[in-house]
Scaffold this active site. Structure first.
Site, PDB file in Angstrom:
ATOM      1  N   HIS A  48      -5.745   3.742  -8.465  1.00 52.24           N
ATOM      2  CA  HIS A  48      -5.075   5.001  -7.699  1.00 52.24           C
ATOM      3  C   HIS A  48      -4.272   4.577  -6.489  1.00 52.24           C
ATOM      4  O   HIS A  48      -3.207   4.687  -6.463  1.00 52.24           O
ATOM      5  CB  HIS A  48      -6.138   5.731  -7.251  1.00 52.24           C
ATOM      6  CG  HIS A  48      -5.709   7.232  -6.837  1.00 52.24           C
ATOM      7  ND1 HIS A  48      -5.122   8.035  -7.626  1.00 52.24           N
ATOM      8  CD2 HIS A  48      -5.628   7.589  -5.512  1.00 52.24           C
ATOM      9  CE1 HIS A  48      -4.599   9.160  -6.705  1.00 52.24           C
ATOM     10  NE2 HIS A  48      -4.986   8.644  -5.648  1.00 52.24           N
ATOM     11  N   GLU A  70      -5.451   4.445 -14.943  1.00 51.77           N
ATOM     12  CA  GLU A  70      -6.116   5.548 -13.977  1.00 51.77           C
ATOM     13  C   GLU A  70      -6.746   6.781 -14.994  1.00 51.77           C
ATOM     14  O   GLU A  70      -7.616   6.936 -14.649  1.00 51.77           O
ATOM     15  CB  GLU A  70      -5.453   5.983 -12.864  1.00 51.77           C
ATOM     16  CG  GLU A  70      -6.013   6.716 -11.988  1.00 51.77           C
ATOM     17  CD  GLU A  70      -4.957   7.492 -11.325  1.00 51.77           C
ATOM     18  OE1 GLU A  70      -5.249   7.518  -9.754  1.00 51.77           O
ATOM     19  OE2 GLU A  70      -3.821   7.914 -11.736  1.00 51.77           O
ATOM     20  N   ASN A 426     -13.123 -28.743 -17.295  1.00 48.47           N
ATOM     21  CA  ASN A 426     -13.987 -30.166 -17.726  1.00 48.47           C
ATOM     22  C   ASN A 426     -15.299 -30.155 -17.947  1.00 48.47           C
ATOM     23  O   ASN A 426     -15.906 -30.470 -19.159  1.00 48.47           O
ATOM     24  CB  ASN A 426     -13.545 -31.293 -16.946  1.00 48.47           C
ATOM     25  CG  ASN A 426     -13.874 -32.557 -17.526  1.00 48.47           C
ATOM     26  OD1 ASN A 426     -13.372 -33.165 -18.535  1.00 48.47           O
ATOM     27  ND2 ASN A 426     -15.001 -33.314 -17.229  1.00 48.47           N
TER      28      ASN A 426
END
Length: 711
Positions: A48, A70, A426
Site C-alpha cells: 500500500h 494490493e 556452492n
C-alpha cells in the site's frame, strides 16, 4: 506555487526498497491456508505504501501494478479467499518485478513493463475466479493479439543483447558457459562487440570487456531463455526480444487490423519502441516522460541506496555527547593559552592534552559506530536464494541464521555479499547430497546450511556451514595432479589438498551447471576477501560437512599498521599480515637460479623481496645481513620483506590513492602521519606481483631449494 517532488525521490526509493525487503521476508514465512493476520497485514501495508508513493510521484506503471497486488492481498486478509502456494509464488515474483521497475526509475531509466503486464494479467485472472492462472507461464499479456504474437515469436526464436557487467568474472560467473547453454536449446548466431576492449597496457585480466548480440533460433518460450541468465540479471544488461523478421511481419499484420479498428498496433505491447534522445517529440510525449521518470541529476550516484545510511538515535546521541566533551576540552586549552604562560600552567596543559587525546579517540570510535550495521542486512537475502535454488536442485534445504545482530562496517558488508552468495550456492550444489543420498547414508532428508557471524578480537568472523558430504580429498588431489598444480610426490596434508579448490580454474564438478562447477569462482572468492584485508579458511569432514570461515576487519577506514623505513621513506605494512620480524643469518639463505633469494626458516623456504629494489629507493645498506626481514603471510604462504628499520606500530586512517591520484601497483592506500608527512600502505599481493613471485614461481623456488640441498 509548484513543489519540486524530485527532492523526495531518494527517501521514497529507500523506503520502497525497505518495504520490498519486508514483503519478501514475510512471504517466505507464509504457508498456504489461513495466514497469520499480522504477517499478511505487514505485506499489505508495504504494498500500500509503495502504491501510494508511486501515485504521488507520477510513477503510474508501478502504482497500477501494485494496485492489483494490493487488491488480492486485501481479499486474503479479509478472509474472502484462501492463500495458495500459487499466490505466494506470484507475490514473490511481484516483489522481484517491482524491485526492477523501481531500480530503473531510481537510475533515471524507463522501466520495462512487460513482466509487470504479464503478472498483472495473472492476478486479474485469479481475482476473476481462475485460481489456476498463476500456474501458466509469464507470457500472459493484456490482449489476444499480443498472445498470438508471443506464440508465433516462440516458434521462430529470440534476439538477445547480452552485455555483462565489468565485474561479472569476480562474482564467479562465466559468460561463455551461458552462451553454451543457449546452444543447448537452439541454434545460436553470435556477433561479438569489441568496442570496449582497452589497450594491452591498461587491460585488467579479471574484467570483462565483451558484449554480444545473439540470435537464438528455437521454439522455446521466453522463460527458458530467462533461465539461462537467471543468476546474472543483477550484473548484466540483458534485452530479449522476438526475432526482428517475425516481429516486423506481426507488426504489419496487426497494424492493418488496428487501422481498421482505430487502435494502436498491439505489437507495441511486446517490444516497446524507445525514442532516440535527439528525436523531436510532441509536448504530450515529453510530458509523459517527465511524469514517469525521475529527473536525472548529473552528480547523482547510479545506486542511490548506497549514498545514505539509517542510524539509530542512540548512536547520534553518543556522537553529540562526544562533541560536547571535545568543546569543553577545547575551551579549557584556550583559557590556558590566554595571558602569559608560566610553569604553573604546564601541568594543566598536559592534563588538557591528555583529555583531548582521550576525547578524540572516543569521538573516532563513536563516528565509526555510525557506519556499523548489523550483518542481518546481508543475511536477509539468503532465505529467498536458498528457497529458489533448493527448488531448482530438487533438494530439501533448511537455512539457519545466527548472530544476525553482529555489526560490521557498511563498506565491508557491501563487498562481502557476492563472495558469500557464491559459497552458499556452492554448498547447496556440491556440498549437500540429494534427498535419496541423505536417506541412504542415515541422515535427515533435509539438508542444513548455517550462516553464523560473531566478533573475535578486532575482526568479524563469518561461517558458512553445511552438513553435507564434505570434500572428496582424493578426488581433489587427482584433479590437481592432472592440472599440474601438484605432483604425485607432493607431500601435502589433507587440509592443504582441500585448499587447492581456491586455485584458478580448479573444479571437481563432473558436469557444468549454471550454479557452479564452471572452473571459476572459488579463486575469485578468496581474492575478493583478501582485497578486504581478510582471509578464508576451510575445514571439511567426509560424510559430515564443510565449514568455510571468513575473517574480516570490522572496518576498511582504519588499519592497525607497522611503520617500516627503507632509506628515507616510511611505509606501512598491515599488522594483520605480519607473522614475525628477524635478522637474517646468511648461512640460511640460498640463491635460486641467480635471481631469487630464499631464507630457510624452521623447515620452510621463504622468498625474499627487497623493498628498495621494488620501489627504486637507496637503502642504508644493500647487504642483506644489515637489514631486517619482516615475514608476512599472503595466500596461505609466507614472504619475507627486507627493510632497513622497524618503527612504531599505530592505527592509521586509510585514504584511497586511486581516488585522489591514480592506481599504483604494490600500494593499497595512503595515510598522513603525525608529523604531516604522507606514508604509503603496502599491498602485499601487489608487491608479490611486482616482484614476479607468483604462486607457481614460489613453488618452483621451493622445489629447487629442496633439490639443491639434497644434492
Amino acid at each position: 506555487m509548484s513543489i519540486d517532488l524530485s527532492q523526495f525521490y531518494e527517501v521514497f526509493f529507500e523506503e520502497s526498497f525497505e518495504g520490498l525487503d519486508a514483503m519478501e521476508s514475510e512471504l517466505l514465512n507464509l504457508e498456504p491456508g489461513t495466514p497469520d493476520n499480522e504477517t499478511i497485514n505487514t505485506i499489505f501495508r508495504a504494498a500500500h505504501s509503495i502504491k501510494g508513493g508511486s501515485g504521488t510521484f507520477g510513477f503510474s506503471a508501478v502504482a497500477d501494478f501494485t494496485h492489483v497486488v494490493e487488491t488480492l492481498l486485501d481479499q486474503i486478509r479479509d478472509g474472502q479467499r484462501q492463500l495458495t502456494q500459487v499466490q505466494i509464488d506470484l507475490f514473490l515474483q511481484s516483489v522481484d518485478c517491482l524491485r526492477e521497475m523501481l531500480s530503473a526509475l531510481r537510475d533515471s531509466e524507463e522501466p520495462d513493463t512487460q513482466e509487470a503486464q504479464a503478472l498483472k494479467a495473472q492476478f486479474e485472472a485469479i481475482l476473476a475466479g481462475d485460481e489456476l492462472a498463476g500456474l501458466e507461464s509469464n507470457q500472459v499479456t493484456p490482449d489476444d493479439s499480443s498472445n498470438t504474437a508471443v506464440e508465433e515469436e516462440s516458434r521462430l526464436g529470440w534476439q538477445i543483447q547480452f552485455k555483462p557487467g565489468k565485474d561479472i568474472l569476480k562474482t564467479g560467473n562465466e559468460p561463455i558457459y551461458m552462451l553454451q547453454e543457449l546452444g543447448e536449446i537452439g541454434d545460436v548466431e553470435l556477433d561479438i562487440n569489441l568496442d570496449f576492449v582497452p589497450t594491452l597496457e591498461t587491460i585488467e585480466a579479471e574484467d570483462c570487456y565483451f558484449n554480444w548480440d545473439i540470435k537464438l533460433k528455437s521454439d522455446c518460450d521466453l522463460a527458458k531463455v530467462d533461465e539461462v541468465f537467471e543468476w546474472v540479471v543483477d550484473d548484466c544488461e540483458i534485452n530479449i526480444t522476438p526475432l526482428e523478421t517475425l516481429v516486423s511481419a506481426v507488426d504489419e499484420e496487426v497494424s492493418e487490423n488496428a487501422t481498421e479498428l482505430g487502435q494502436a498496433p498491439a505489437a507495441e505491447a511486446i517490444t516497446p519502441a524507445v525514442e532516440p534522445e535527439n528525436q523531436d517529440s510532441s509536448p504530450a510525449q515529453s510530458a509523459k516522460v517527465t511524469e514517469s521518470t525521475p529527473a536525472k541529476k548529473d552528480n547523482a550516484p547510479k545506486n542511490a541506496e548506497a549514498s545514505s545510511i539509517r542510524v539509530g538515535i542512540e548512536k547520534v546521541d553518543s556522537l553529540i555527547n562526544m562533541v560536547g566533551e571535545l568543546v569543553i576540552t577545547q575551551a579549557m586549552l584556550t583559557q590556558l593559552s590566554e595571558g602569559d604562560f608560566d610553569k604553573a600552567k604546564l601541568v594543566s596543559l598536559q592534563e588538557g592534552l591528555a583529555q583531548l587525546a582521550h576525547n578524540t579517540r572516543d569521538l573516532q570510535e563513536s563516528v565509526m559506530r555510525i557506519r556499523m550495521l548489523p550483518i542481518s542486512f546481508v543475511f536477509s537475502r539468503f532465505p529467498r536464494l536458498v528457497r529458489d535454488t533448493s527448488k531448482k536442485l530438487g533438494k530439501q534445504i533448511e537455512l539457519k541464521l545466527l548472530g544476525e545482530q553482529t555489526e560490521l562496517d557498511k563498506t565491508v558488508m557491501e563487498k562481502i555479499s557476492d563472495p558469500m552468495v557464491h559459497l552458499v550456492r556452492n554448498a547447496m550444489d556440491h556440498g549437500l547430497e540429494t534427498t535419496e543420498e541423505r536417506i541412504a547414508s542415515g541422515k535427515s532428508e533435509v539438508g542444513s546450511i548455517t550462516l553464523n557471524a560473531f566478533h573475535q578480537g578486532g575482526n568479524i568472523v563469518i561461517e558458512i556451514i553445511d552438513d553435507g558430504k564434505g570434500l572428496n580429498t582424493e578426488k581433489i588431489k587427482q584433479k590437481a595432479i592432472a592440472n599440474g598444480l601438484i605432483t604425485e610426490n607432493s607431500d601435502l596434508t589433507d587440509e592443504e589438498i582441500n585448499l587447492l579448490i581456491f586455485e584458478p580454474g580448479f573444479s571437481t564438478a563432473d558436469q557444468v551447471s549454471d550454479l557452479s562447477g564452471r572452473g571459476v569462482g572459488m579463486d575469485v572468492v578468496r581474492r575478493n576477501i583478501q582485497a578486504l584485508n581478510g582471509s578464508v579458511e576451510l575445514a571439511s569432514t567426509p560424510g559430515e560437512g564443510s565449514t568455510f570461515t571468513i575473517r574480516l576487519p570490522l572496518t576498511l577506514a582504519i588499519l592497525d599498521g607497522q611503520l617500516i623505513r627503507v632509506g628515507e621513506h616510511i611505509y606501512i605494512i598491515p599488522l594483520v599480515n605480519i607473522i614475525e620480524s628477524l635478522q637474517i643469518n646468511l648461512e640460511d639463505v640460498n640463491c635460486v637460479g641467480g635471481e631469487y633469494d630464499v631464507l630457510r626458516l624452521r623447515d620452510e623456504y621463504i622468498p625474499i623481496i627487497r623493498l628498495f629494489d621494488l620501489f627504486n629507493h637507496e637503502p642504508d645498506s644493500k647487504k642483506m645481513e644489515d637489514g631486517l626481514l619482516v615475514v608476512v603471510e599472503h595466500d596461505n604462504e609466507k614472504i619475507g620483506i627486507l627493510v632497513d628499520e622497524l618503527l612504531a606500530q599505530q592505527q592509521v586512517v586509510i585514504k584511497s590513492l586511486e581516488a585522489n591520484y591514480m592506481k599504483v601497483e604494490g600500494v593499497s592506500g595512503a595515510t598522513i602521519l603525525g608529523d604531516g608527512t604522507v606514508s604509503l600502505i603496502i599491498d602485499i599481493s601487489g608487491a608479490i606481483k611486482l616482484a614476479g613471485l607468483k604462486k607457481s614461481v614460489r613453488r618452483s623456488i621451493e622445489k629447487a631449494v629442496v633439490d639443491l640441498e639434497s644434492a
